[in-house]
Enzyme design. Structure first.
Site, PDB file in Angstrom:
ATOM      1  N   GLU A  29       1.173 -69.599  13.277  1.00  0.00           N
ATOM      2  CA  GLU A  29       2.281 -69.907  12.351  1.00  0.00           C
ATOM      3  C   GLU A  29       2.475 -71.393  12.046  1.00  0.00           C
ATOM      4  OE1 GLU A  29       5.712 -67.913  13.989  1.00  0.00           O
ATOM      5  OE2 GLU A  29       4.688 -65.994  14.077  1.00  0.00           O
TER       6      GLU A  29
ATOM      7  N   ASP B 154      -1.134 -65.995  11.393  1.00  0.00           N
ATOM      8  CA  ASP B 154       0.113 -66.286  10.672  1.00  0.00           C
ATOM      9  C   ASP B 154       0.679 -65.003  10.060  1.00  0.00           C
ATOM     10  OD1 ASP B 154       2.210 -67.824   9.535  1.00  0.00           O
ATOM     11  OD2 ASP B 154       0.836 -69.486   9.154  1.00  0.00           O
TER      12      ASP B 154
ATOM     13  N   GLU C 227      -0.696 -58.054  14.187  1.00  0.00           N
ATOM     14  CA  GLU C 227       0.620 -57.679  14.741  1.00  0.00           C
ATOM     15  C   GLU C 227       1.265 -56.599  13.877  1.00  0.00           C
ATOM     16  OE1 GLU C 227       3.089 -61.133  15.482  1.00  0.00           O
ATOM     17  OE2 GLU C 227       1.384 -62.323  16.138  1.00  0.00           O
TER      18      GLU C 227
HETATM   19  O1  G3I Z   1      11.769 -61.295  29.684  1.00  0.00           O
HETATM   20  C1  G3I Z   1      13.028 -61.959  29.438  1.00  0.00           C
HETATM   21  C2  G3I Z   1      14.080 -61.387  30.290  1.00  0.00           C
HETATM   22  O2  G3I Z   1      13.784 -61.642  31.640  1.00  0.00           O
HETATM   23  C3  G3I Z   1      15.432 -61.986  29.896  1.00  0.00           C
HETATM   24  O3  G3I Z   1      16.455 -61.392  30.615  1.00  0.00           O
HETATM   25  C4  G3I Z   1      15.687 -61.789  28.395  1.00  0.00           C
HETATM   26  C5  G3I Z   1      16.981 -62.443  27.939  1.00  0.00           C
HETATM   27  O4  G3I Z   1      16.951 -62.753  26.572  1.00  0.00           O
HETATM   28  O5  G3I Z   1      14.636 -62.352  27.696  1.00  0.00           O
HETATM   29  C6  G3I Z   1      13.384 -61.781  27.992  1.00  0.00           C
HETATM   30  O6  G3I Z   1      12.404 -62.429  27.252  1.00  0.00           O
HETATM   31  C7  G3I Z   1      12.367 -62.144  25.865  1.00  0.00           C
HETATM   32  C8  G3I Z   1      10.977 -61.600  25.548  1.00  0.00           C
HETATM   33  O7  G3I Z   1      10.857 -61.415  24.164  1.00  0.00           O
HETATM   34  C9  G3I Z   1      10.694 -60.283  26.252  1.00  0.00           C
HETATM   35  O8  G3I Z   1      11.514 -59.263  25.760  1.00  0.00           O
HETATM   36  C10 G3I Z   1      12.601 -63.441  25.107  1.00  0.00           C
HETATM   37  O9  G3I Z   1      13.934 -63.872  25.299  1.00  0.00           O
HETATM   38  C11 G3I Z   1      12.337 -63.244  23.639  1.00  0.00           C
HETATM   39  O10 G3I Z   1      12.374 -64.522  22.982  1.00  0.00           O
HETATM   40  C12 G3I Z   1      10.962 -62.637  23.431  1.00  0.00           C
HETATM   41  O11 G3I Z   1      10.774 -62.381  22.082  1.00  0.00           O
HETATM   42  C13 G3I Z   1       9.426 -62.282  21.674  1.00  0.00           C
HETATM   43  C14 G3I Z   1       9.204 -63.241  20.505  1.00  0.00           C
HETATM   44  O12 G3I Z   1       7.881 -63.064  20.003  1.00  0.00           O
HETATM   45  C15 G3I Z   1       9.338 -64.703  20.939  1.00  0.00           C
HETATM   46  O13 G3I Z   1       8.358 -65.084  21.873  1.00  0.00           O
HETATM   47  C16 G3I Z   1       9.171 -60.837  21.239  1.00  0.00           C
HETATM   48  O14 G3I Z   1       9.221 -59.981  22.382  1.00  0.00           O
HETATM   49  C17 G3I Z   1       7.786 -60.729  20.603  1.00  0.00           C
HETATM   50  O15 G3I Z   1       7.615 -59.444  20.041  1.00  0.00           O
HETATM   51  C18 G3I Z   1       7.666 -61.770  19.491  1.00  0.00           C
HETATM   52  O16 G3I Z   1       6.360 -61.700  18.987  1.00  0.00           O
HETATM   53  C19 G3I Z   1       6.095 -62.538  17.863  1.00  0.00           C
HETATM   54  C20 G3I Z   1       4.650 -63.032  17.984  1.00  0.00           C
HETATM   55  O17 G3I Z   1       4.473 -63.668  19.218  1.00  0.00           O
HETATM   56  C21 G3I Z   1       4.294 -63.965  16.827  1.00  0.00           C
HETATM   57  N1  G3I Z   1       4.554 -63.317  15.548  1.00  0.00           N
HETATM   58  C22 G3I Z   1       5.889 -62.764  15.378  1.00  0.00           C
HETATM   59  C23 G3I Z   1       6.233 -61.797  16.512  1.00  0.00           C
HETATM   60  C24 G3I Z   1       7.585 -61.161  16.325  1.00  0.00           C
HETATM   61  O18 G3I Z   1       8.587 -62.125  16.358  1.00  0.00           O
END
Ligand code: G3I
Length: 363
Positions: free
Chosen positions: A169, A215, A278
């Protein structure tokens, strides 16, 4: 008389049943319904691999989730576990457990591993560690910390991880690079220099790994498509090792499928590998609350899956890296609470019409 009435009722009932079954056949012919029998994965008959992004906790705690992956998928990606923020706790300090577990699982079941993502601008918990967000140094020092990270991760999984999203991205929807105000790497190293550098470091750490630029938005922004293709052309010209384009394709039934075709053919026009990296197909883009997943929505979604699958099959086979779903079943999707039902398997891991659409698309 009674006998005549009974016979007439029997004939009428029979007629209704025949009519009903004809109607059902007619419906089935217009839909992408399951083949009559088979416990085997028809998805695995695809000419290109289908995969899924995995949540490590769910993988460890939900046997049905794990068995669905093993049964249906040929490739896996860590949804979060290989991101910099998930791996790195301090400079040179790593917690490898979750990523190692994913790699061990994949190796046990002979699944290809696609690594996601070495460098990303996002500054949330799993995306970038606090120590990087607060790092201060010269351009060379920033390049050094990027190199240390890429080298540590790629070296650890050398020979196990087939391919990497090296940079994720970096380009905005208008086709320009994310500016210094949005991206710490642009700010401290410069762009496209940080992108070239990331790919060079990854290649140095594992010369056999396939390296992707990843991206979103190719299916709705022609400026993004142009931006990505220009980046790739520039990298090739500068001799930077890049092997593929990852198109995230977080899309939905509201999109015109012709735009999805254009996204795929435009990426393929670079001659590089093409990965739909994705994929999920939303049915509730409007975020309507109280919505249910109706048969009509399921069929529309199935059609979109069919088209994505078909468009991938239509590009030259040697460029077709595969399709990775962003999750396994609906309730494990990052979109689930919208609410939405964007994946191939329902909450009980049953194959949805989307699954049969995907199969029909590559057949
Ligand atoms: O695991 C922790 C947990 O311990 C905690 O209690 C909780 C509180 O918020 O957070 C948990 O982590 C979260 C994680 O997902 C697992 O569920 C993070 O906060 C959250 O930011 C994270 O979001 C991920 C996001 O990327 C940011 O990294 C999403 O699961 C994931 O699906 C998303 O994936 C992205 C790709 O990497 C790039 N393209 C877009 C795609 C969707 O946004």
């Amino acid at each position: 008389m009674k006998k005549i009435i009974a016979l007439a009722s029997f004939l009428i009932m029979g007629g209704l049943i025949i009519l009903a079954s004809c109607k059902k056949d007619e419906l089935n012919n217009n839909r992408t319904n399951p083949p009559v029998t088979s416990n085997d994965s028809t998805l695995k008959l695809s000419p290109f691999p289908w995969g899924a992004a995995l949540n490590i906790n769910t993988l460890k705690n939900n046997a049905k989730y794990a068995s669905t992956v093993v049964k249906e998928m040929q490739s896996v990606t860590a949804e979060n576990a290989m991101k910099m923020g998930a791996l790195s706790t301090g400079r040179g300090q790593y917690k490898w457990e979750d990523a190692d577990d994913l790699v061990n699982f994949a190796q046990t079941y002979n699944l290809r591993i696609h690594g996601h993502a070495l460098v990303w601008y996002k500054q949330s918990g799993t995306s970038m560690p606090a120590w990087v967000i607060h790092f201060s140094g010269t351009k060379e020092e920033w390049k050094q910390i990027m190199k240390e990270h890429i080298t540590a991760v790629v070296t650890r999984y050398k020979g196990k991880v087939t391919s990497w999203d090296v940079v994720n991205e970096a380009i905005k929807d208008d086709g320009t690079f994310r500016p210094a105000s949005e991206c710490i790497w642009t700010k401290n190293i410069g762009v496209p220099e940080y992108i070239d550098w990331a790919f060079q470091c990854a290649h140095e750490a594992d010369p056999d790994a396939l390296l992707f630029y990843n991206d979103f938005g190719h299916e709705y922004s022609s400026a993004k498509r142009t931006g990505v293709n220009n980046l790739v052309a520039g990298m090739k010209q500068r001799g930077v090792p890049i092997h593929g384009i990852g198109m995230q394709m977080h899309t939905g039934i509201h999109r015109n499928v012709n735009d999805i075709r254009t996204a795929i053919t435009t990426a393929a026009s670079t001659g590089l590998l093409v990965h739909i990296s994705e994929l999920d197909i939303k049915v509730n883009n409007e975020l309507a609350q109280g919505i249910t997943f109706t048969e009509d929505l399921a069929q529309k979604q199935s059609y979109h899956y069919q088209m994505v699958s078909k468009f991938m099959k239509d590009i030259p086979e040697k460029q077709c890296f595969g399709i990775t779903m962003w999750g396994v079943h609906d309730s494990s999707s990052w979109l689930h609470s919208n609410p939405d039902w964007p994946l191939l398997f329902d909450n009980d891991f049953e194959r949805k019409p989307a699954y049969y659409g995907a199969v029909k698309g590559f057949q």
